[in-house]
Write a protein that holds these residues in place. Structure first.
Motif, PDB file in Angstrom:
ATOM      1  N   SER A  68      33.863  36.397  42.477  1.00  9.72           N
ATOM      2  CA  SER A  68      34.874  35.467  41.970  1.00  9.72           C
ATOM      3  C   SER A  68      35.986  36.223  41.264  1.00  9.72           C
ATOM      4  CB  SER A  68      34.227  34.478  41.002  1.00  9.72           C
ATOM      5  OG  SER A  68      35.188  33.586  40.482  1.00  9.72           O
ATOM      6  N   ASP A  69      35.586  37.279  40.565  1.00  7.01           N
ATOM      7  CA  ASP A  69      36.580  38.104  39.885  1.00  7.01           C
ATOM      8  C   ASP A  69      37.526  38.746  40.900  1.00  7.01           C
ATOM      9  OD1 ASP A  69      37.735  39.511  37.599  1.00  7.01           O
ATOM     10  OD2 ASP A  69      36.807  41.282  38.490  1.00  7.01           O
ATOM     11  N   GLY A  70      36.966  39.218  42.016  1.00  6.85           N
ATOM     12  CA  GLY A  70      37.799  39.829  43.057  1.00  6.85           C
ATOM     13  C   GLY A  70      38.779  38.821  43.660  1.00  6.85           C
ATOM     14  N   LEU A  71      38.252  37.618  43.933  1.00 11.49           N
ATOM     15  CA  LEU A  71      39.139  36.574  44.485  1.00 11.49           C
ATOM     16  C   LEU A  71      40.226  36.186  43.485  1.00 11.49           C
ATOM     17  CD1 LEU A  71      36.482  34.282  46.218  1.00 11.49           C
ATOM     18  CD2 LEU A  71      38.093  35.862  47.326  1.00 11.49           C
ATOM     19  N   TYR A  72      39.834  36.136  42.242  1.00 11.45           N
ATOM     20  CA  TYR A  72      40.786  35.785  41.196  1.00 11.45           C
ATOM     21  C   TYR A  72      41.890  36.841  41.081  1.00 11.45           C
ATOM     22  CZ  TYR A  72      42.582  35.059  36.448  1.00 11.45           C
ATOM     23  OH  TYR A  72      43.388  34.884  35.359  1.00 11.45           O
ATOM     24  N   LYS A  73      41.474  38.128  41.127  1.00  6.82           N
ATOM     25  CA  LYS A  73      42.465  39.202  41.073  1.00  6.82           C
ATOM     26  C   LYS A  73      43.398  39.153  42.282  1.00  6.82           C
ATOM     27  CE  LYS A  73      39.745  42.520  38.370  1.00  6.82           C
ATOM     28  NZ  LYS A  73      39.043  43.831  38.399  1.00  6.82           N
ATOM     29  N   GLN A  74      42.827  38.885  43.435  1.00  7.35           N
ATOM     30  CA  GLN A  74      43.655  38.775  44.637  1.00  7.35           C
ATOM     31  C   GLN A  74      44.666  37.624  44.525  1.00  7.35           C
ATOM     32  OE1 GLN A  74      41.074  38.386  48.021  1.00  7.35           O
ATOM     33  NE2 GLN A  74      40.321  40.504  47.904  1.00  7.35           N
ATOM     34  N   SER A  75      44.197  36.504  43.957  1.00  6.74           N
ATOM     35  CA  SER A  75      45.104  35.355  43.810  1.00  6.74           C
ATOM     36  C   SER A  75      46.229  35.672  42.826  1.00  6.74           C
ATOM     37  CB  SER A  75      44.327  34.126  43.347  1.00  6.74           C
ATOM     38  OG  SER A  75      43.873  34.281  42.014  1.00  6.74           O
ATOM     39  N   VAL A  76      45.914  36.471  41.788  1.00  4.49           N
ATOM     40  CA  VAL A  76      46.952  36.873  40.844  1.00  4.49           C
ATOM     41  C   VAL A  76      47.992  37.736  41.543  1.00  4.49           C
ATOM     42  CG1 VAL A  76      47.425  38.241  38.776  1.00  4.49           C
ATOM     43  CG2 VAL A  76      45.464  36.678  38.818  1.00  4.49           C
ATOM     44  N   GLU A  77      47.520  38.669  42.357  1.00  4.95           N
ATOM     45  CA  GLU A  77      48.433  39.551  43.088  1.00  4.95           C
ATOM     46  C   GLU A  77      49.263  38.748  44.105  1.00  4.95           C
ATOM     47  OE1 GLU A  77      45.945  42.480  44.807  1.00  4.95           O
ATOM     48  OE2 GLU A  77      45.476  43.482  42.899  1.00  4.95           O
ATOM     49  N   TYR A  78      48.592  37.816  44.767  1.00  6.29           N
ATOM     50  CA  TYR A  78      49.289  36.991  45.757  1.00  6.29           C
ATOM     51  C   TYR A  78      50.339  36.119  45.074  1.00  6.29           C
ATOM     52  CZ  TYR A  78      50.067  33.687  49.582  1.00  6.29           C
ATOM     53  OH  TYR A  78      50.642  32.911  50.559  1.00  6.29           O
ATOM     54  N   LEU A  79      49.967  35.559  43.922  1.00  7.60           N
ATOM     55  CA  LEU A  79      50.901  34.725  43.181  1.00  7.60           C
ATOM     56  C   LEU A  79      52.088  35.542  42.695  1.00  7.60           C
ATOM     57  CD1 LEU A  79      51.727  32.074  41.866  1.00  7.60           C
ATOM     58  CD2 LEU A  79      50.299  32.686  39.902  1.00  7.60           C
ATOM     59  N   GLU A  80      51.824  36.736  42.249  1.00 11.49           N
ATOM     60  CA  GLU A  80      52.913  37.578  41.774  1.00 11.49           C
ATOM     61  C   GLU A  80      53.889  37.899  42.903  1.00 11.49           C
ATOM     62  OE1 GLU A  80      55.401  39.949  39.399  1.00 11.49           O
ATOM     63  OE2 GLU A  80      54.087  38.233  39.069  1.00 11.49           O
ATOM     64  N   GLN A  81      53.319  38.178  44.080  1.00  6.22           N
ATOM     65  CA  GLN A  81      54.184  38.447  45.231  1.00  6.22           C
ATOM     66  C   GLN A  81      54.991  37.199  45.612  1.00  6.22           C
ATOM     67  OE1 GLN A  81      54.645  41.543  46.676  1.00  6.22           O
ATOM     68  NE2 GLN A  81      56.352  40.425  47.638  1.00  6.22           N
ATOM     69  N   ALA A  82      54.324  36.048  45.527  1.00  9.28           N
ATOM     70  CA  ALA A  82      55.019  34.787  45.821  1.00  9.28           C
ATOM     71  C   ALA A  82      56.113  34.535  44.790  1.00  9.28           C
ATOM     72  CB  ALA A  82      54.019  33.632  45.838  1.00  9.28           C
ATOM     73  N   ARG A  83      55.818  34.870  43.534  1.00  8.98           N
ATOM     74  CA  ARG A  83      56.824  34.694  42.486  1.00  8.98           C
ATOM     75  C   ARG A  83      58.014  35.606  42.717  1.00  8.98           C
ATOM     76  NH1 ARG A  83      58.967  36.920  38.368  1.00  8.98           N
ATOM     77  NH2 ARG A  83      57.780  38.824  38.715  1.00  8.98           N
ATOM     78  N   ILE A  84      57.732  36.856  43.098  1.00  7.79           N
ATOM     79  CA  ILE A  84      58.820  37.807  43.366  1.00  7.79           C
ATOM     80  C   ILE A  84      59.679  37.329  44.534  1.00  7.79           C
ATOM     81  CG2 ILE A  84      59.343  40.139  44.152  1.00  7.79           C
ATOM     82  CD1 ILE A  84      56.897  41.095  42.568  1.00  7.79           C
ATOM     83  N   ASN A  85      59.007  36.873  45.598  1.00  5.53           N
ATOM     84  CA  ASN A  85      59.747  36.380  46.763  1.00  5.53           C
ATOM     85  C   ASN A  85      60.608  35.163  46.396  1.00  5.53           C
ATOM     86  OD1 ASN A  85      58.523  38.358  48.312  1.00  5.53           O
ATOM     87  ND2 ASN A  85      56.906  36.983  49.062  1.00  5.53           N
ATOM     88  N   TRP A  86      59.998  34.254  45.621  1.00  2.52           N
ATOM     89  CA  TRP A  86      60.750  33.071  45.193  1.00  2.52           C
ATOM     90  C   TRP A  86      61.925  33.461  44.304  1.00  2.52           C
ATOM     91  CZ3 TRP A  86      61.043  31.886  39.939  1.00  2.52           C
ATOM     92  CH2 TRP A  86      61.791  30.735  39.634  1.00  2.52           C
ATOM     93  N   GLU A  87      61.673  34.372  43.370  1.00 12.18           N
ATOM     94  CA  GLU A  87      62.736  34.774  42.448  1.00 12.18           C
ATOM     95  C   GLU A  87      63.881  35.439  43.193  1.00 12.18           C
ATOM     96  OE1 GLU A  87      63.090  38.081  39.017  1.00 12.18           O
ATOM     97  OE2 GLU A  87      61.540  36.553  38.662  1.00 12.18           O
TER      98      GLU A  87
END
Length: 330
Positions: free
Chosen positions: A187-206
């Motif tokens: 779960s920790d691994g999935l959570y870390k991946q989601s954080v990284e994915y969200l950050e990339q999505a945030r960068i793309n959106w920004e």
């Protein structure tokens, strides 16, 4: 550097869209203003066309051809210049229609560009929001797995401190702890991946958001410049019509300045005079005036007037002679 959209429409809410929504709203309002001005110009052009036709009809149907001299020329010049004025308004209508078409093309172009940017940014906003929701789910699951593992570890520690718990039970508790730790790590691994994915999505959106702000600002500046230019040209068209109409009026005024009342009267008299000798007075003529006609044939002797008769004397029948005289007189 002046104020920038790219520095002015952010918000602390991670999934907030208020700033971009306001920009999109402004772009749509600008497009509506463009459409309103386009309709205004088309209606103005239509009115000028109608006015032009009406002026031309009035000028051609006006009579007054009986007028002569410089005043007649002035009247004819006014009708000619009225037709010119009709042409001025017809040309004005054509220019206004050109401006309306120019705005229409500009609006279509900006609408297409803004739609692409809006769709792209909104798609990135959607991906960011979905990634954020996914992160929250995985974070919640991760926290649950951590609490489960801690609970299992506490149970194992309690069992180890007890002398009555058999070894086999301790091994089961240890297996649960290992399983909980494994689930937590996953779960920790999935959570870390989601954080990284969200950050990339945030960068793309920004990135797209900033580019969208820049493009929206450029479109808005272009729109303001275009509409200011169009309205300026519109007023120039009106001014030119006024100048042309005034020049036409000046032509008529110059013609009227040549119209001298005494000269107009003299020209008419010299062209149409019938004579300067007036008819003589007709005198009264007595029909019986001998001096009027000496011809013996036509002359007529005036009748002789008889003296008035006296009342007859009544005669006696005995005097027959008197009676005969009375009868003859009667």
């Amino acid at each position: 550097m002046g104020p920038r959209f790219a520095d002015s429409f952010w918000e602390t809410d991670f999934n907030g869209t208020l700033g971009f929504d306001l920009l999109c709203k402004r772009i749509r309002e600008g497009q509506k203003v463009c459409k309103d001005i386009e309709d205004f110009l088309k209606k103005r052009a239509k009115a000028d066309i109608q006015y032009s036709k009406l002026l031309r009809s009035i000028a051609r149907s006006a009579d007054g051809k009986e007028e002569i001299g410089d005043l007649g020329l002035s009247w004819q010049e006014l009708k000619n210049e009225t037709e010119k004025t009709a042409n001025f308004h017809e040309s004005s209508a054509a220019e206004l229609n050109k401006l309306a078409d120019e705005i229409s093309r500009f609006t279509d172009t900006t609408r297409s560009e803004s739609k692409q940017v809006e769709d792209r940014v909104k798609e990135k906003q959607k991906l960011k929001k979905n990634a954020h929701n996914r992160l929250q789910e995985l974070q919640k699951s991760y926290h649950e797995k951590c609490r489960d593992m801690i609970q299992q570890e506490n149970q194992l520690d309690t069992a180890r401190s007890s002398v009555t718990v058999p070894i086999k039970e301790l091994e089961k508790l240890k297996a649960k702890v290992d399983k909980s730790r494994e689930a937590m790590d996953k779960s920790d691994g999935l959570y870390k991946q989601s954080v990284e994915y969200l950050e990339q999505a945030r960068i793309n959106w920004e990135t797209d958001m900033e580019e969208g702000c820049q493009l929206f600002q450029q479109l808005e500046e272009d729109r303001i410049y275009k509409l200011r230019d169009i309205l300026w040209k519109c007023t120039n068209i009106d001014s030119q019509v006024c100048v042309d109409c005034d020049e036409s009026c000046e032509i008529v005024r110059q013609c009227l300045e040549k119209c001298d009342i005494q000269k107009e009267m003299l020209d008419y008299i010299q062209t149409n005079m019938t004579g300067t000798v007036r008819p003589v007075r007709i005198e009264y003529e007595n029909y019986f005036d001998n001096s009027r006609d000496k011809s013996p044939i036509l002359r007529r002797r005036p009748p002789q007037l008889l003296p008035p008769l006296k009342s007859p004397k009544r005669l006696s029948p005995k005097n027959s002679n008197d009676y005969n005289v009375y009868s003859s007189i009667s």
